[in-house]
Design a protein around this motif. Structure first.
Motif, PDB file in Angstrom:
ATOM      1  N   ALA A 238     -20.585  65.380 -31.889  1.00  0.00           N
ATOM      2  CA  ALA A 238     -20.727  65.617 -30.451  1.00  0.00           C
ATOM      3  C   ALA A 238     -20.281  67.016 -30.083  1.00  0.00           C
ATOM      4  O   ALA A 238     -20.888  67.688 -29.240  1.00  0.00           O
ATOM      5  CB  ALA A 238     -19.917  64.586 -29.682  1.00  0.00           C
TER       6      ALA A 238
ATOM      7  N   LEU B 136     -23.318  68.466 -28.330  1.00  0.00           N
ATOM      8  CA  LEU B 136     -23.344  68.034 -26.932  1.00  0.00           C
ATOM      9  C   LEU B 136     -23.269  69.192 -25.949  1.00  0.00           C
ATOM     10  O   LEU B 136     -22.387  70.009 -26.030  1.00  0.00           O
ATOM     11  CB  LEU B 136     -22.161  67.085 -26.680  1.00  0.00           C
TER      12      LEU B 136
ATOM     13  N   SER C 202     -25.668  60.331 -15.949  1.00  0.00           N
ATOM     14  CA  SER C 202     -26.238  59.115 -15.374  1.00  0.00           C
ATOM     15  C   SER C 202     -25.438  58.789 -14.143  1.00  0.00           C
ATOM     16  O   SER C 202     -24.318  58.333 -14.230  1.00  0.00           O
ATOM     17  CB  SER C 202     -26.163  57.956 -16.366  1.00  0.00           C
TER      18      SER C 202
ATOM     19  N   SER D  26     -28.580  67.245 -26.722  1.00  0.00           N
ATOM     20  CA  SER D  26     -27.840  66.074 -27.185  1.00  0.00           C
ATOM     21  C   SER D  26     -28.811  65.000 -27.657  1.00  0.00           C
ATOM     22  O   SER D  26     -29.793  64.705 -27.000  1.00  0.00           O
ATOM     23  CB  SER D  26     -26.995  65.517 -26.035  1.00  0.00           C
ATOM     24  N   SER D  27     -28.560  64.431 -28.813  1.00  0.00           N
ATOM     25  CA  SER D  27     -29.420  63.367 -29.310  1.00  0.00           C
ATOM     26  C   SER D  27     -28.586  62.298 -29.991  1.00  0.00           C
ATOM     27  O   SER D  27     -27.604  62.598 -30.665  1.00  0.00           O
ATOM     28  CB  SER D  27     -30.461  63.909 -30.291  1.00  0.00           C
ATOM     29  N   VAL D  28     -28.967  61.075 -29.774  1.00  0.00           N
ATOM     30  CA  VAL D  28     -28.311  59.937 -30.398  1.00  0.00           C
ATOM     31  C   VAL D  28     -29.393  59.085 -31.030  1.00  0.00           C
ATOM     32  O   VAL D  28     -30.357  58.709 -30.366  1.00  0.00           O
ATOM     33  CB  VAL D  28     -27.522  59.105 -29.357  1.00  0.00           C
TER      34      VAL D  28
ATOM     35  N   ASN E 187     -31.089  64.124 -22.649  1.00  0.00           N
ATOM     36  CA  ASN E 187     -30.880  64.192 -21.210  1.00  0.00           C
ATOM     37  C   ASN E 187     -30.752  65.635 -20.761  1.00  0.00           C
ATOM     38  O   ASN E 187     -30.170  66.463 -21.455  1.00  0.00           O
ATOM     39  CB  ASN E 187     -29.598  63.463 -20.818  1.00  0.00           C
TER      40      ASN E 187
ATOM     41  N   TYR F 235     -16.351  64.491 -23.151  1.00  0.00           N
ATOM     42  CA  TYR F 235     -16.878  63.510 -24.094  1.00  0.00           C
ATOM     43  C   TYR F 235     -15.869  63.196 -25.188  1.00  0.00           C
ATOM     44  O   TYR F 235     -15.670  62.049 -25.589  1.00  0.00           O
ATOM     45  CB  TYR F 235     -18.185  64.027 -24.697  1.00  0.00           C
TER      46      TYR F 235
ATOM     47  N   LYS G  95     -30.660  54.067 -22.988  1.00  0.00           N
ATOM     48  CA  LYS G  95     -30.344  55.494 -22.880  1.00  0.00           C
ATOM     49  C   LYS G  95     -28.956  55.676 -22.256  1.00  0.00           C
ATOM     50  O   LYS G  95     -28.183  56.544 -22.663  1.00  0.00           O
ATOM     51  CB  LYS G  95     -31.384  56.209 -22.021  1.00  0.00           C
TER      52      LYS G  95
ATOM     53  N   GLN H 233     -24.946  56.519 -24.399  1.00  0.00           N
ATOM     54  CA  GLN H 233     -24.009  57.577 -24.021  1.00  0.00           C
ATOM     55  C   GLN H 233     -22.685  57.014 -23.513  1.00  0.00           C
ATOM     56  O   GLN H 233     -21.629  57.583 -23.765  1.00  0.00           O
ATOM     57  CB  GLN H 233     -24.641  58.461 -22.935  1.00  0.00           C
ATOM     58  N   LYS H 234     -22.752  55.883 -22.813  1.00  0.00           N
ATOM     59  CA  LYS H 234     -21.547  55.355 -22.175  1.00  0.00           C
ATOM     60  C   LYS H 234     -20.639  54.607 -23.151  1.00  0.00           C
ATOM     61  O   LYS H 234     -19.417  54.740 -23.095  1.00  0.00           O
ATOM     62  CB  LYS H 234     -21.928  54.420 -21.026  1.00  0.00           C
TER      63      LYS H 234
ATOM     64  N   CYS I 240     -24.524  65.305 -20.578  1.00  0.00           N
ATOM     65  CA  CYS I 240     -25.163  64.015 -20.434  1.00  0.00           C
ATOM     66  C   CYS I 240     -24.922  63.559 -19.023  1.00  0.00           C
ATOM     67  O   CYS I 240     -23.893  63.877 -18.452  1.00  0.00           O
ATOM     68  CB  CYS I 240     -24.615  62.989 -21.439  1.00  0.00           C
TER      69      CYS I 240
END
Length: 551
Positions: A45, A49, A54, A87-89, A74, A6, A119, A123-124, A52
């Motif tokens: 992070a 973190l 996807s 992890s939270s945003v 996630n 990350y 979501k 992250q991306k 994460c």
């Protein structure tokens, strides 16, 4: 994604943004603030973190259900005991990228679908997406207003207005440098010639949608009737007009109460054949031989148009063509399944997206597929010149093309709520959901309005391996010699408008055979001349010459 990955991602973003700001000569203080912000996020992070995930593999794509849109949590990828990551945003703190597109489908549940998309985007790329859907009839007008406003839209679907017009009016951002930094994700889906079609004076202003870029001209023939007559159909060959004639004649002898040949749509008998109009749907000046002659001529002088019209006149007089076709309001796609008609010509066909076992027609190709000049600039996505977040807008745009999870969400909504995946790996409405009552049905109704419909599950109505079929189909297409050149009538508005009025009186009527070819063609030619066709053709030729000179 682990902690170190990350941090590397964030550093790469800093590097990318650094290059951009140096190129734009923005003050160093702004750059330092941006780097400081990324540093703070990196520190957060590194403390919080744990993972994460996807998947980019659409075979495992699953949107899940809607949840709190403010916080992303996630599960840690690969966590064997299934413990949830911490992890939270905070979504509300992220920049919002505003996107405009059109649809004729239901989108009542768009907020829930966007929450799932966001979501992933959080992250991306560190941004969220807000989509404004518009009806197809008013879309062009609304987009013009958005593009002239102050940051009202970032990402915009472009349709109905020549790309050169938007670019010339300063409405779109030049994407050349963004694309040049990392073209491969787009080239995985798009031939470079189609991407280059979106350049104006060498600058890239849009990315084409991933759809079909070529069409063949064929005849849709009633399958039930053909099978009932015991005729073996070879739908892989190129059919001659004589063979089509004999097939229609036999059908009408067997089924005397049906229409033999009906228009492609309404009273429009057939849009065109193998002449290019540079995106001008009123054909005020065409280029023969798939746009490869380099010479713009009147459609009334086009040999292919004339010969086809003469053939249709003979067929009309034989009674093979719907006698009141010029007042028809129905489409072939309703008349053939209903048993009211045997066949119809179609100039916009491609590997059949309805080729299932219960399809209602055979496709009989009379001319192979070709890519017209405007094929890659009919439907595109660009970024507004007045976007307040151009870097993030392009990063989001790239995800809309390349991220399979996002593409599935855009196409079909939330798995289990709006759609389900069949055993055959296709998307179908979820159990108890129909296209009429679904809260989100874009991909089933008009997936072609989205950036990349092929990077999602195929629809349950699609032919098997539809994506591969379509891409191979385009790869083998004949390409227009004017590929990427789209006519802009701004300089000849009055003459062009007058010619369009003449076109509407005669073009389709002559093609249908319902009027005497020779005498009506003479009238058509004379009225076009009087309306100023020579002026329009000269302007179209000048634009084509300039395009080819800069190609």
């Amino acid at each position: 994604m682990n902690k170190s990955s990350y941090i590397i991602w964030l550093l790469n973003r800093i590097d990318s943004v650094t290059i951009f700001y140096k190129r734009r000569k923005v003050m160093r203080t702004r750059l330092k603030k941006l780097i400081a912000l990324f540093g703070a996020v990196t520190l957060t992070a590194s403390l919080l973190l744990t993972g994460c995930g996807s998947s980019k593999d659409k075979d495992s794509a699953s949107a899940g259900g809607a949840s709190n849109s403010s916080v992303v949590n996630n599960d840690t990828a690969g966590n064997e005991d299934g413990a949830q990551g911490n992890s939270s945003v905070n979504m509300e703190d992220l920049p919002v990228i505003k996107m405009a597109t059109m649809t004729g489908a239901n989108y009542d549940d768009s907020d829930a679908v966007e929450a799932e998309i966001n979501k992933i985007l959080a992250q991306k790329v560190g941004a969220t997406l807000d989509i404004t859907w518009s009806g197809m009839g008013t879309y062009s007008q609304q987009v013009n207003l958005m593009l002239t406003g102050d940051g009202e839209v970032d990402i915009v679907m472009l349709s109905g207005v020549p790309l050169a017009t938007y670019a010339g009016n300063g409405m779109l951002l030049d994407l050349s440098d963004y694309y040049a930094q990392d073209p491969d994700p787009f080239l995985e889906w798009l031939d470079v010639s189609y991407i280059d079609s979106c350049r104006v004076n060498g600058q890239l202003y849009a990315i084409p949608e991933v759809i079909n870029f070529s069409n063949e001209i064929l005849v849709h023939a009633n399958k039930a009737m053909v099978d009932d007559m015991g005729i073996e159909i070879d739908d892989s060959k190129i059919w001659t007009m004589d063979e089509i004639h004999d097939l229609v004649k036999k059908a009408m002898e067997t089924y005397p109460d049906i229409y033999g040949i009906v228009p492609q749509t309404g009273s429009q008998f057939l849009a065109q054949i193998n002449y290019d109009n540079l995106g001008d749907t009123s054909f005020v000046g065409v280029i023969e031989d798939h746009g490869n002659t380099g010479k713009v001529i009147s459609v009334t002088e086009c040999e292919e148009y004339i010969e086809f019209s003469k053939t249709m006149r003979k067929w009309y007089q034989e009674g093979l063509i719907m006698q009141d076709c010029m007042s028809n309001t129905e489409s072939w796609s309703s008349m053939i399944p209903a048993g009211k008609a045997f066949c119809a010509f179609d100039a916009g066909a491609y590997p059949d997206n309805g080729s299932t076992d219960d399809t209602t027609y055979y496709n009989l190709t009379i001319y192979p597929n070709w890519s017209a000049a405007n094929c890659a600039v009919r439907l595109d996505y660009g970024i507004a010149a007045n976007s307040k977040n151009p870097d993030l807008a392009f990063a989001v745009l790239k995800e809309l093309y390349t991220n399979a999870d996002i593409c599935n969400l855009l196409m079909y909504g939330i798995e289990g709520t709006h759609y389900q995946v069949t055993d055959g790996g296709k998307a179908a409405p979820a159990e108890g959901v129909s296209l009429e009552n679904s809260g989100y049905s874009c991909g089933f109704i008009n997936g072609w309005v989205l950036p990349n419909m092929l990077n999602a599950y195929p629809s349950y109505t699609s032919a098997d391996e539809f994506s591969e079929l379509l891409r191979n189909y385009d790869a083998n297409a004949i390409k227009s010699g004017a590929l990427g050149c789209v006519f802009d009538s701004t300089n000849v508005t009055n003459e062009y408008t007058a010619c369009v009025n003449v076109f509407e009186k005669y073009y389709f009527a002559i093609m249908s055979g319902s009027m005497d070819t020779e005498s009506t063609l003479e009238t058509f030619r004379a009225e076009l001349k009087a309306a100023g066709e020579d002026v329009v053709i000269a302007e179209k030729q000048a634009q084509l010459d300039a395009f080819l000179a800069n190609k």
